[in-house]
Scaffold this motif. Structure first.
Motif, PDB file in Angstrom:
ATOM      1  N   TYR A  86       0.830  -1.217   0.000  1.00 43.14           N
ATOM      2  CA  TYR A  86       0.000   0.000   0.000  1.00 43.14           C
ATOM      3  C   TYR A  86       0.863   1.265   0.000  1.00 43.14           C
ATOM      4  CZ  TYR A  86      -3.650  -3.319   1.126  1.00 43.14           C
ATOM      5  OH  TYR A  86      -4.506  -4.391   1.089  1.00 43.14           O
ATOM      6  N   LYS A  87       1.752   1.357  -0.971  1.00 44.25           N
ATOM      7  CA  LYS A  87       2.640   2.509  -1.141  1.00 44.25           C
ATOM      8  C   LYS A  87       2.292   3.213  -2.453  1.00 44.25           C
ATOM      9  CE  LYS A  87       5.351   1.449   2.354  1.00 44.25           C
ATOM     10  NZ  LYS A  87       5.216   2.163   3.583  1.00 44.25           N
ATOM     11  N   PRO A  88       1.425   4.235  -2.410  1.00 45.80           N
ATOM     12  CA  PRO A  88       1.029   4.907  -3.655  1.00 45.80           C
ATOM     13  C   PRO A  88       2.179   5.613  -4.376  1.00 45.80           C
ATOM     14  CG  PRO A  88      -0.334   5.643  -1.814  1.00 45.80           C
ATOM     15  CD  PRO A  88       0.702   4.739  -1.267  1.00 45.80           C
ATOM     16  N   TRP A  89       3.119   6.201  -3.634  1.00 45.35           N
ATOM     17  CA  TRP A  89       4.216   6.912  -4.286  1.00 45.35           C
ATOM     18  C   TRP A  89       5.077   5.957  -5.102  1.00 45.35           C
ATOM     19  CZ3 TRP A  89       9.226   5.564  -3.274  1.00 45.35           C
ATOM     20  CH2 TRP A  89       9.447   4.795  -2.134  1.00 45.35           C
ATOM     21  N   LEU A  90       5.229   4.730  -4.641  1.00 47.55           N
ATOM     22  CA  LEU A  90       5.993   3.732  -5.380  1.00 47.55           C
ATOM     23  C   LEU A  90       5.229   3.266  -6.619  1.00 47.55           C
ATOM     24  CD1 LEU A  90       8.657   2.189  -5.255  1.00 47.55           C
ATOM     25  CD2 LEU A  90       7.506   0.439  -3.909  1.00 47.55           C
ATOM     26  N   LEU A  95       4.906   5.013 -13.579  1.00 48.51           N
ATOM     27  CA  LEU A  95       4.478   5.835 -14.714  1.00 48.51           C
ATOM     28  C   LEU A  95       5.673   6.415 -15.467  1.00 48.51           C
ATOM     29  CD1 LEU A  95       1.927   6.823 -16.116  1.00 48.51           C
ATOM     30  CD2 LEU A  95       1.970   8.814 -14.626  1.00 48.51           C
ATOM     31  N   VAL A  96       6.743   6.728 -14.761  1.00 42.98           N
ATOM     32  CA  VAL A  96       7.956   7.240 -15.408  1.00 42.98           C
ATOM     33  C   VAL A  96       8.507   6.197 -16.373  1.00 42.98           C
ATOM     34  CG1 VAL A  96      10.319   8.014 -14.986  1.00 42.98           C
ATOM     35  CG2 VAL A  96       8.486   8.739 -13.454  1.00 42.98           C
ATOM     36  N   LYS A  97       8.546   4.950 -15.932  1.00 45.41           N
ATOM     37  CA  LYS A  97       9.030   3.867 -16.788  1.00 45.41           C
ATOM     38  C   LYS A  97       8.161   3.723 -18.029  1.00 45.41           C
ATOM     39  CE  LYS A  97       7.446   0.054 -17.005  1.00 45.41           C
ATOM     40  NZ  LYS A  97       6.711  -0.818 -17.956  1.00 45.41           N
ATOM     41  N   ALA A 159      -7.414   5.618  -8.044  1.00 46.32           N
ATOM     42  CA  ALA A 159      -8.331   5.077  -7.034  1.00 46.32           C
ATOM     43  C   ALA A 159      -7.555   4.504  -5.849  1.00 46.32           C
ATOM     44  CB  ALA A 159      -9.214   3.996  -7.649  1.00 46.32           C
ATOM     45  N   PHE A 160      -6.440   3.869  -6.133  1.00 41.49           N
ATOM     46  CA  PHE A 160      -5.602   3.286  -5.076  1.00 41.49           C
ATOM     47  C   PHE A 160      -5.056   4.379  -4.157  1.00 41.49           C
ATOM     48  CE2 PHE A 160      -1.294   1.810  -3.813  1.00 41.49           C
ATOM     49  CZ  PHE A 160      -1.669   0.765  -2.990  1.00 41.49           C
ATOM     50  N   THR A 161      -4.551   5.453  -4.742  1.00 37.43           N
ATOM     51  CA  THR A 161      -4.011   6.554  -3.947  1.00 37.43           C
ATOM     52  C   THR A 161      -5.100   7.181  -3.084  1.00 37.43           C
ATOM     53  OG1 THR A 161      -2.369   6.992  -5.655  1.00 37.43           O
ATOM     54  CG2 THR A 161      -2.780   8.747  -4.068  1.00 37.43           C
ATOM     55  N   TYR A 162      -6.262   7.398  -3.661  1.00 34.99           N
ATOM     56  CA  TYR A 162      -7.373   7.995  -2.921  1.00 34.99           C
ATOM     57  C   TYR A 162      -7.782   7.110  -1.747  1.00 34.99           C
ATOM     58  CZ  TYR A 162     -12.078   9.562  -1.870  1.00 34.99           C
ATOM     59  OH  TYR A 162     -13.201   9.995  -1.212  1.00 34.99           O
ATOM     60  N   LYS A 163      -7.911   5.824  -2.003  1.00 36.53           N
ATOM     61  CA  LYS A 163      -8.358   4.906  -0.949  1.00 36.53           C
ATOM     62  C   LYS A 163      -7.301   4.745   0.150  1.00 36.53           C
ATOM     63  CE  LYS A 163     -11.953   2.596  -3.308  1.00 36.53           C
ATOM     64  NZ  LYS A 163     -13.093   3.259  -2.710  1.00 36.53           N
ATOM     65  N   VAL A 164      -6.031   4.711  -0.226  1.00 36.38           N
ATOM     66  CA  VAL A 164      -4.986   4.593   0.789  1.00 36.38           C
ATOM     67  C   VAL A 164      -4.959   5.836   1.663  1.00 36.38           C
ATOM     68  CG1 VAL A 164      -2.473   4.564   1.134  1.00 36.38           C
ATOM     69  CG2 VAL A 164      -3.530   2.945  -0.434  1.00 36.38           C
ATOM     70  N   LYS A 165      -5.054   7.003   1.051  1.00 36.72           N
ATOM     71  CA  LYS A 165      -5.032   8.253   1.831  1.00 36.72           C
ATOM     72  C   LYS A 165      -6.265   8.360   2.731  1.00 36.72           C
ATOM     73  CE  LYS A 165      -1.197   9.837   0.354  1.00 36.72           C
ATOM     74  NZ  LYS A 165      -0.032   9.773   1.203  1.00 36.72           N
TER      75      LYS A 165
END
Length: 176
Positions: A86-90, A95-97, A159-165
């Protein structure tokens, strides 16, 4: 953890596994082409073979493609870790790749399309045209698959980032 967060994370894991398969296919295709290039002198003359490989950038694309496959394997593994832990920043780092891979593929596709429009390759035989078509179709196919994965990834990762936060529980360090 909420049930909906688990569902989104599972969807992200499925997407990461698809990207892992995409990376294995990329590395496998360009590794196979590297073997074909080493046997190139059996297909036609060595001098002509070097001219063909250098002028079409197929040798350069094979070398970059193998590196691309290995880097994609690493980033796919990081994406799996991101959705498991559950690490959204990772997850967003992936996306960079994807943008770099699409950029490299588009660069070579445009170069090969420009080469096809010129008439300098009038001395090519049928195997040269077939090899050129394989590289062009593989580049287009891998780019389209990466675009589809990237589009779905942006939806799932948002959605993952929103739900984790939203699900984060305050810790002792954040209260101090």
């Amino acid at each position: 953890m909420s049930n909906s967060l688990r569902r989104v994370a599972n969807c992200g894991l499925f997407l990461a596994i698809l990207d892992l398969i995409h990376a294995v296919v990329t590395a496998g295709f360009y590794s196979y082409e590297l073997i074909i290039h080493y046997r190139c002198h059996w297909n036609h003359g060595i001098r002509w073979c070097q001219y063909y490989l250098n002028d079409t950038n197929h040798s350069l694309r094979v070398n970059i493609g193998i590196g691309e496959g290995v880097v994609c394997l690493l980033f796919s593994s990081l994406l799996i870790v991101a959705f498991c832990k559950y690490k959204p920043w990772l997850a967003w780092l992936w996306l960079v790749k994807a943008l770099v891979v699409i950029g490299v593929n588009v660069y070579f596709i445009i170069g090969w399309m420009i080469e096809r429009s010129r008439y300098y390759h009038s001395l090519w035989n049928q195997s040269n045209y077939d090899q050129d078509k394989i590289f062009l179709m593989a580049g287009i196919g891998l780019t389209i698959i990466e675009l589809i994965i990237m589009f779905i990834f942006c939806c799932v990762s948002g959605a993952f980032t929103y739900k984790v936060k939203r699900q984060q529980v305050p810790t002792m360090e954040s209260d101090i």
